[in-house]
Enzyme design. Structure first.
Site, PDB file in Angstrom:
ATOM      1  N   ARG A 131      -9.605  -8.168   2.169  1.00  0.00           N
ATOM      2  CA  ARG A 131      -8.520  -7.274   2.571  1.00  0.00           C
ATOM      3  C   ARG A 131      -9.023  -5.837   2.689  1.00  0.00           C
ATOM      4  O   ARG A 131      -8.723  -5.129   3.655  1.00  0.00           O
ATOM      5  CB  ARG A 131      -7.392  -7.365   1.538  1.00  0.00           C
ATOM      6  CG  ARG A 131      -6.121  -6.566   1.857  1.00  0.00           C
ATOM      7  CD  ARG A 131      -5.086  -6.875   0.783  1.00  0.00           C
ATOM      8  NE  ARG A 131      -3.811  -6.210   0.977  1.00  0.00           N
ATOM      9  CZ  ARG A 131      -3.464  -5.049   0.459  1.00  0.00           C
ATOM     10  NH1 ARG A 131      -4.346  -4.366  -0.283  1.00  0.00           N
ATOM     11  NH2 ARG A 131      -2.261  -4.531   0.675  1.00  0.00           N
ATOM     12  N   SER A 166       1.473  -2.732  -3.373  1.00  0.00           N
ATOM     13  CA  SER A 166       0.459  -3.005  -2.353  1.00  0.00           C
ATOM     14  C   SER A 166      -0.519  -4.066  -2.874  1.00  0.00           C
ATOM     15  O   SER A 166      -0.117  -5.200  -3.099  1.00  0.00           O
ATOM     16  CB  SER A 166      -0.236  -1.707  -1.937  1.00  0.00           C
ATOM     17  OG  SER A 166      -1.043  -1.905  -0.808  1.00  0.00           O
ATOM     18  N   LEU A 167      -1.806  -3.726  -3.102  1.00  0.00           N
ATOM     19  CA  LEU A 167      -2.740  -4.729  -3.611  1.00  0.00           C
ATOM     20  C   LEU A 167      -2.253  -5.307  -4.934  1.00  0.00           C
ATOM     21  O   LEU A 167      -2.592  -6.451  -5.284  1.00  0.00           O
ATOM     22  CB  LEU A 167      -4.138  -4.136  -3.771  1.00  0.00           C
ATOM     23  CG  LEU A 167      -4.437  -3.327  -5.045  1.00  0.00           C
ATOM     24  CD1 LEU A 167      -4.958  -4.216  -6.172  1.00  0.00           C
ATOM     25  CD2 LEU A 167      -5.424  -2.222  -4.759  1.00  0.00           C
ATOM     26  N   HIS A 210      -0.754   0.247   5.723  1.00  0.00           N
ATOM     27  CA  HIS A 210       0.680  -0.079   5.868  1.00  0.00           C
ATOM     28  C   HIS A 210       1.314   0.556   7.104  1.00  0.00           C
ATOM     29  O   HIS A 210       2.367   1.174   7.039  1.00  0.00           O
ATOM     30  CB  HIS A 210       1.440   0.306   4.595  1.00  0.00           C
ATOM     31  CG  HIS A 210       0.958  -0.426   3.385  1.00  0.00           C
ATOM     32  ND1 HIS A 210       1.138  -1.788   3.223  1.00  0.00           N
ATOM     33  CD2 HIS A 210       0.260   0.001   2.292  1.00  0.00           C
ATOM     34  CE1 HIS A 210       0.582  -2.154   2.072  1.00  0.00           C
ATOM     35  NE2 HIS A 210       0.040  -1.103   1.507  1.00  0.00           N
ATOM     36  N   GLN A 237      -3.876   0.875  -5.235  1.00  0.00           N
ATOM     37  CA  GLN A 237      -5.028   1.744  -5.022  1.00  0.00           C
ATOM     38  C   GLN A 237      -4.669   3.188  -5.341  1.00  0.00           C
ATOM     39  O   GLN A 237      -3.572   3.650  -5.050  1.00  0.00           O
ATOM     40  CB  GLN A 237      -5.507   1.628  -3.572  1.00  0.00           C
ATOM     41  CG  GLN A 237      -6.967   1.956  -3.408  1.00  0.00           C
ATOM     42  CD  GLN A 237      -7.548   1.379  -2.123  1.00  0.00           C
ATOM     43  OE1 GLN A 237      -7.048   0.411  -1.597  1.00  0.00           O
ATOM     44  NE2 GLN A 237      -8.612   1.972  -1.643  1.00  0.00           N
ATOM     45  N   GLN A 260       2.704  -7.669   4.720  1.00  0.00           N
ATOM     46  CA  GLN A 260       2.495  -6.501   3.873  1.00  0.00           C
ATOM     47  C   GLN A 260       1.398  -5.574   4.404  1.00  0.00           C
ATOM     48  O   GLN A 260       1.434  -4.365   4.187  1.00  0.00           O
ATOM     49  CB  GLN A 260       2.146  -6.990   2.453  1.00  0.00           C
ATOM     50  CG  GLN A 260       2.143  -5.922   1.391  1.00  0.00           C
ATOM     51  CD  GLN A 260       0.982  -6.099   0.435  1.00  0.00           C
ATOM     52  OE1 GLN A 260      -0.176  -6.059   0.847  1.00  0.00           O
ATOM     53  NE2 GLN A 260       1.292  -6.291  -0.828  1.00  0.00           N
TER      54      GLN A 260
END
Length: 314
Positions: A119, A94-95, A204, A10, A253
């Protein structure tokens, strides 16, 4: 030359991303149509036309970035004969880890789109707007140790942790707003610059536990198979091929640290990777890879010409 495909996270989204690919290649258009069908929304139109504030919403940005990454990968395979098997490893920020898994065949594109939509929604629901914050600590003195000291100072006022260890000179902290504000003061005293991030939730960090619980339930139902290339996980900075470990690490995660510096370091040293190719929107990860592993080559794959040149270079 050992290759790793990288998949952005992102922040790399922009109105117009993927348009050139869709205009040039049927394989790219096919991916965008699959994602639209899976989500029951016109995400491709939003990516193409905006408005930017809607594309930037976490629940839209996450599947949209994945769609562009998978459009790149499917086009490479269909049009240029370059499959994910050409890579020794895949990894995503991440994603982007979901994009990496879909590119490697561990998840279907449709399932990945639905998981990322959920998510994004779950992350947004986890913490009321305004109660959380994130900040990027930057500068030559900035490393994970400095960031941990700053976060520890902020923890006196609430949750505050290192969220993303991106590279030397770029570490992100996340947590409760008052705690992050305190950590920013400490980081500046330690010699770092601190930039509050315009994000809708504190990603996170432990405040994301409700989102992790939602993802655990969704991932328990998802079909995950062995990927066609090892996936280096964010939370361990190590590769895995095991579907059940992948499932567990995707849950971890949500609240865990993105160990990107460690991941790229492992790839360039233990993994023997000498070339990184960033599949998708932007070139953030290419820049990070060059800072972490300066002897390696790092190439962003955004436009049709990028894909053609990359395929010819293999």
């Amino acid at each position: 030359m050992s290759l790793a495909f990288l998949f952005p996270g992102q922040g790399s989204q922009a109105v117009g991303m993927g348009v050139e690919l869709a205009e040039a290649f049927a394989a790219a258009r096919e991916v965008f149509e699959e994602v639209d069908d899976a989500l029951g929304q016109k995400l491709a139109k939003l990516m193409r036309e905006g408005p930017e504030d809607q594309l930037t919403l976490t629940e839209n940005a996450q599947p949209a970035l994945m769609a562009v990454s998978l459009a790149v990968m499917r086009t490479l395979e269909r049009e240029f004969g370059v499959g994910v098997e050409k890579a020794a490893f895949v990894a995503g920020h991440s994603l982007g880890e979901y994009s990496a898994l879909a590119a490697a065949g561990a998840l279907s594109v449709s399932d990945t789109a639905r998981l990322l939509k959920l998510r994004g929604q779950a992350m947004q629901r986890a913490v009321p707007v305004g109660e959380g914050a994130m900040a990027s600590l930057i500068g030559p003195k900035t490393d994970v140790e400095l960031a941990e000291k700053a976060a520890a100072a902020g923890s006196a006022l609430g949750v505050c942790v290192v969220a993303n260890d991106n590279n030397q000179g770029n570490v992100v902290i996340s947590g409760a707003k008052a705690a992050v504000d305190k950590a920013i003061e400490e980081a500046k005293a330690l010699g770092a610059r601190a930039i509050p991030l315009n994000v809708s939730a504190p990603f996170h960090c432990p405040l994301m536990q409700p989102a992790a619980d939602e993802m655990a339930a969704a991932l328990a139902e998802a079909r995950i198979v062995q990927p066609r290339a090892p996936v280096v996980a964010n939370v361990t900075a190590r590769p895995t091929l095991d579907p059940e470990e992948i499932r567990r690490l995707l849950v971890e995660q949500v609240t865990g640290r993105v160990r990107w510096r460690e991941s790229v370091t492992w790839l360039a040293t233990e993994g023997g990777v000498t070339r990184f190719a960033e599949a998708g929107a932007g070139k953030v990860l290419s820049g990070m890879a060059k800072r972490i592993a300066p002897d390696a080559e790092a190439t962003p794959l955004n436009a049709p010409a990028d894909l053609e040149a990359f395929a010819k270079s293999l």
